[in-house]
Design a protein around this motif. Structure first.
Motif, PDB file in Angstrom:
ATOM      1  N   ILE A  96       0.838  -1.202   0.000  1.00 31.21           N
ATOM      2  CA  ILE A  96       0.000   0.000   0.000  1.00 31.21           C
ATOM      3  C   ILE A  96       0.869   1.246   0.000  1.00 31.21           C
ATOM      4  N   ALA A  97       1.906   1.244   0.827  1.00 34.45           N
ATOM      5  CA  ALA A  97       2.795   2.408   0.885  1.00 34.45           C
ATOM      6  C   ALA A  97       3.468   2.648  -0.463  1.00 34.45           C
ATOM      7  N   ALA A  98       3.869   1.562  -1.130  1.00 31.33           N
ATOM      8  CA  ALA A  98       4.508   1.709  -2.439  1.00 31.33           C
ATOM      9  C   ALA A  98       3.551   2.310  -3.451  1.00 31.33           C
ATOM     10  N   LEU A  99       2.301   1.842  -3.476  1.00 30.24           N
ATOM     11  CA  LEU A  99       1.325   2.385  -4.414  1.00 30.24           C
ATOM     12  C   LEU A  99       1.070   3.867  -4.155  1.00 30.24           C
ATOM     13  N   LEU A 100       0.932   4.225  -2.891  1.00 32.94           N
ATOM     14  CA  LEU A 100       0.708   5.638  -2.561  1.00 32.94           C
ATOM     15  C   LEU A 100       1.909   6.492  -2.940  1.00 32.94           C
ATOM     16  N   ASP A 101       3.080   5.874  -2.982  1.00 33.24           N
ATOM     17  CA  ASP A 101       4.292   6.577  -3.396  1.00 33.24           C
ATOM     18  C   ASP A 101       4.514   6.469  -4.906  1.00 33.24           C
ATOM     19  N   ARG A 102       3.461   6.052  -5.620  1.00 32.85           N
ATOM     20  CA  ARG A 102       3.490   5.910  -7.081  1.00 32.85           C
ATOM     21  C   ARG A 102       4.593   4.945  -7.535  1.00 32.85           C
ATOM     22  N   ASP A 103       4.653   3.794  -6.833  1.00 37.00           N
ATOM     23  CA  ASP A 103       5.577   2.734  -7.200  1.00 37.00           C
ATOM     24  C   ASP A 103       4.773   1.443  -7.324  1.00 37.00           C
ATOM     25  N   MET A 104       5.200   0.548  -8.212  1.00 40.23           N
ATOM     26  CA  MET A 104       4.491  -0.715  -8.420  1.00 40.23           C
ATOM     27  C   MET A 104       5.382  -1.871  -7.974  1.00 40.23           C
ATOM     28  N   PRO A 105       5.051  -2.526  -6.849  1.00 44.03           N
ATOM     29  CA  PRO A 105       5.859  -3.674  -6.412  1.00 44.03           C
ATOM     30  C   PRO A 105       5.776  -4.825  -7.411  1.00 44.03           C
ATOM     31  N   HIS A 106       6.908  -5.471  -7.666  1.00 41.87           N
ATOM     32  CA  HIS A 106       6.935  -6.617  -8.563  1.00 41.87           C
ATOM     33  C   HIS A 106       5.985  -7.705  -8.087  1.00 41.87           C
ATOM     34  N   ALA A 107       6.024  -8.017  -6.787  1.00 40.89           N
ATOM     35  CA  ALA A 107       5.223  -9.125  -6.261  1.00 40.89           C
ATOM     36  C   ALA A 107       3.737  -8.865  -6.465  1.00 40.89           C
ATOM     37  N   LEU A 108       3.302  -7.627  -6.305  1.00 44.59           N
ATOM     38  CA  LEU A 108       1.887  -7.310  -6.469  1.00 44.59           C
ATOM     39  C   LEU A 108       1.468  -7.435  -7.926  1.00 44.59           C
ATOM     40  N   ALA A 109       2.311  -6.978  -8.850  1.00 44.27           N
ATOM     41  CA  ALA A 109       1.977  -7.051 -10.275  1.00 44.27           C
ATOM     42  C   ALA A 109       1.939  -8.488 -10.765  1.00 44.27           C
ATOM     43  N   ASP A 110       2.774  -9.360 -10.175  1.00 44.46           N
ATOM     44  CA  ASP A 110       2.841 -10.755 -10.636  1.00 44.46           C
ATOM     45  C   ASP A 110       1.666 -11.596 -10.154  1.00 44.46           C
ATOM     46  N   LEU A 111       0.930 -11.115  -9.152  1.00 42.22           N
ATOM     47  CA  LEU A 111      -0.130 -11.928  -8.567  1.00 42.22           C
ATOM     48  C   LEU A 111      -1.236 -12.250  -9.571  1.00 42.22           C
ATOM     49  N   SER A 112      -1.604 -11.255 -10.398  1.00 41.95           N
ATOM     50  CA  SER A 112      -2.747 -11.446 -11.300  1.00 41.95           C
ATOM     51  C   SER A 112      -2.411 -11.048 -12.723  1.00 41.95           C
ATOM     52  N   ASP A 113      -1.158 -11.181 -13.107  1.00 43.23           N
ATOM     53  CA  ASP A 113      -0.742 -10.795 -14.464  1.00 43.23           C
ATOM     54  C   ASP A 113      -1.242  -9.395 -14.796  1.00 43.23           C
ATOM     55  N   LEU A 114      -0.941  -8.466 -13.888  1.00 42.50           N
ATOM     56  CA  LEU A 114      -1.430  -7.096 -14.047  1.00 42.50           C
ATOM     57  C   LEU A 114      -0.884  -6.438 -15.304  1.00 42.50           C
ATOM     58  N   LEU A 115       0.395  -6.671 -15.597  1.00 39.76           N
ATOM     59  CA  LEU A 115       1.015  -6.049 -16.757  1.00 39.76           C
ATOM     60  C   LEU A 115       0.688  -6.842 -18.016  1.00 39.76           C
ATOM     61  N   PRO A 116       0.516  -6.150 -19.141  1.00 34.59           N
ATOM     62  CA  PRO A 116       0.164  -6.870 -20.376  1.00 34.59           C
ATOM     63  C   PRO A 116       1.337  -7.690 -20.892  1.00 34.59           C
ATOM     64  N   ALA A 117       1.035  -8.876 -21.385  1.00 29.56           N
ATOM     65  CA  ALA A 117       2.036  -9.703 -22.041  1.00 29.56           C
ATOM     66  C   ALA A 117       2.021  -9.406 -23.534  1.00 29.56           C
ATOM     67  N   ALA A 118       2.947 -10.026 -24.254  1.00 30.59           N
ATOM     68  CA  ALA A 118       3.022  -9.803 -25.694  1.00 30.59           C
ATOM     69  C   ALA A 118       1.692 -10.154 -26.351  1.00 30.59           C
ATOM     70  N   GLY A 119       1.160  -9.231 -27.124  1.00 31.24           N
ATOM     71  CA  GLY A 119      -0.094  -9.449 -27.821  1.00 31.24           C
ATOM     72  C   GLY A 119      -1.327  -9.051 -27.040  1.00 31.24           C
ATOM     73  N   ASP A 120      -1.207  -8.675 -25.764  1.00 36.34           N
ATOM     74  CA  ASP A 120      -2.378  -8.299 -24.975  1.00 36.34           C
ATOM     75  C   ASP A 120      -2.944  -6.947 -25.393  1.00 36.34           C
ATOM     76  N   LEU A 121      -2.074  -6.011 -25.816  1.00 34.67           N
ATOM     77  CA  LEU A 121      -2.533  -4.696 -26.247  1.00 34.67           C
ATOM     78  C   LEU A 121      -3.077  -4.802 -27.668  1.00 34.67           C
ATOM     79  N   VAL A 122      -4.323  -4.394 -27.860  1.00 35.84           N
ATOM     80  CA  VAL A 122      -4.960  -4.470 -29.170  1.00 35.84           C
ATOM     81  C   VAL A 122      -5.130  -3.048 -29.699  1.00 35.84           C
TER      82      VAL A 122
END
Length: 397
Positions: A96-122
């Motif tokens: 939570i502190a990282a998000l409020l500081d405008r930072d994205m923790p690796h562990a949080l992003a990996d939990l639900s494939d938050l970042l787009p993979a190759a081909g996800d952006l249309v």
């Protein structure tokens, strides 16, 4: 290494910005279009970006006068994905502190494939180019990476949840978790007699006003629809209103409130991007000229005067006046001493066969040019306190 455009700062300086760009670049069919997209993004071709769940949209200026409507689509997360992500974040205060500081923790992003993979952006664009992506969609992708760098909540919004929703959910989960961990009963709240609570007393001073933002806000998205006003014109008016409101907050007054309708029309036309009567400006000139009972040529000449010297330049175009003795009387000897052509005086003007100087009420000399044997004077050059300097600027063009 951050991906850097040819000019300006990096398109992506954070790891999540890099991942966003990689999802597009890894599946691009034409590297040349990516290069043109980077140049477009770096050159300011991308207008204000609108981010909504599942979509990033902007108008992107290409080779044609009217900008293209360009968007990138991305699948939103399902309820189960959000439940896992928010539960994990609530259990880790550092997330939570990282998000409020405008930072994205690796562990949080990996939990639900938050970042787009190759081909996800249309990508999708109103241009006729069928490239994947076209240069306009590539430009939007590169410019969006800068938004993600500044605020990872933009990525969360594309995935389906706005910042206020996420923070409200995390606050509720944290409060519930803290309450569950408490073993002792909560102490009874103290009571206060109503007469004491309602008794007259000094009120604390109001908090200071919120700080004025550094720049005007972005205008909203105006989709085209049958029978609706031109979205490009609406965007121009909304941007104008935002700029004036911001100036009112900063200065305490509207800087253009005292302008006449004609002067304000000239100001609006002069602020329009581009130069000359291009296809994109003809409609604007036509409408503004008709609204002020002028011709588009009158407006184009007035715009040239406004760009030359603002309100004072427009006054020099439209009004002849009798200047007091002094600078005007010394102008002709100064021109002769500099070996420049002789000019005949009339009121505040010195006129030759193809060039003219006009003394403005602000003390500056404004240059004009016309074809020989025609009284069709157009503002040219940069105003100068020295009449010889104004003439030399015209002759040296």
């Amino acid at each position: 290494m951050p991906r850097r455009p040819a000019h300006g700062g990096p398109f992506a300086a954070t790891w999540w910005g890099e991942a966003w760009l990689a999802s597009m670049e890894d599946t691009a069919l034409d590297p040349a279009r990516l290069g043109r997209g980077r140049a477009y993004a770096d050159g300011g071709h991308v207008d204000a970006i609108t981010v909504t769940p599942g979509r990033v949209m902007a108008y992107v200026h290409g080779s044609r006068p009217r900008p293209y409507r360009t968007q990138l689509r991305l699948r939103t997360l399902g309820d189960d994905d959000w439940e896992g992500l928010l539960r994990s974040a609530a259990e880790r205060p550092e997330h939570i502190a990282a998000l409020l500081d405008r930072d994205m923790p690796h562990a949080l992003a990996d939990l639900s494939d938050l970042l787009p993979a190759a081909g996800d952006l249309v990508p999708d664009c109103s241009c006729p180019d069928d490239g994947y992506p076209c240069k306009h969609a590539a430009a939007l992708c590169y410019q969006t990476a800068r938004l993600l760098d500044a605020d990872p909540f933009v990525l969360l919004l594309v995935r389906g949840r706005a910042e206020h929703e996420i923070l409200a959910d995390l606050t509720r989960r944290s409060a519930a978790r803290s309450a569950a961990e408490r073993t002792a009963a909560a102490p009874a709240l103290p009571t206060v007699p109503a007469a004491e609570a309602l008794a007259p007393r000094a009120r604390p001073a109001l908090p200071p006003p919120l700080p004025v933002p550094e720049r005007p806000g972005r205008s909203p998205d105006y989709p085209a629809a049958p029978g609706a006003p031109d979205p490009f014109a609406l965007d121009l008016l909304a941007t104008e209103a935002a700029v004036r409101a911001h100036a009112l907050l900063v200065l305490g007054a509207d800087p253009v409130a005292d302008l006449t309708p004609w002067q304000d029309a000239v100001r609006l036309a002069a602020a329009h991007p581009g130069s000359g009567l291009t296809a994109s400006t003809r409609a604007l000139y036509r409408d503004l000229a008709a609204a002020t009972d002028r011709t588009p040529t009158d407006l184009a000449r007035a715009v040239a005067a406004w760009r030359q010297g603002g309100l004072a330049g427009l006054d020099a175009l439209e009004h002849a006046w009798d200047p007091p003795a002094g600078p005007f009387d010394r102008a002709r000897p100064a021109l002769a001493a500099a070996g420049l052509p002789a000019l005949r005086p009339w009121r505040n003007r010195l006129t030759g066969p193809t060039l003219q100087l006009r003394l403005g009420r602000d003390g500056l000399w404004y240059g004009y040019e016309s074809d020989r044997d025609r009284e069709d004077w157009w503002p040219r050059g940069v105003p100068d306190t020295d009449p010889a300097g104004a003439v030399i600027a015209l002759l040296g063009r």
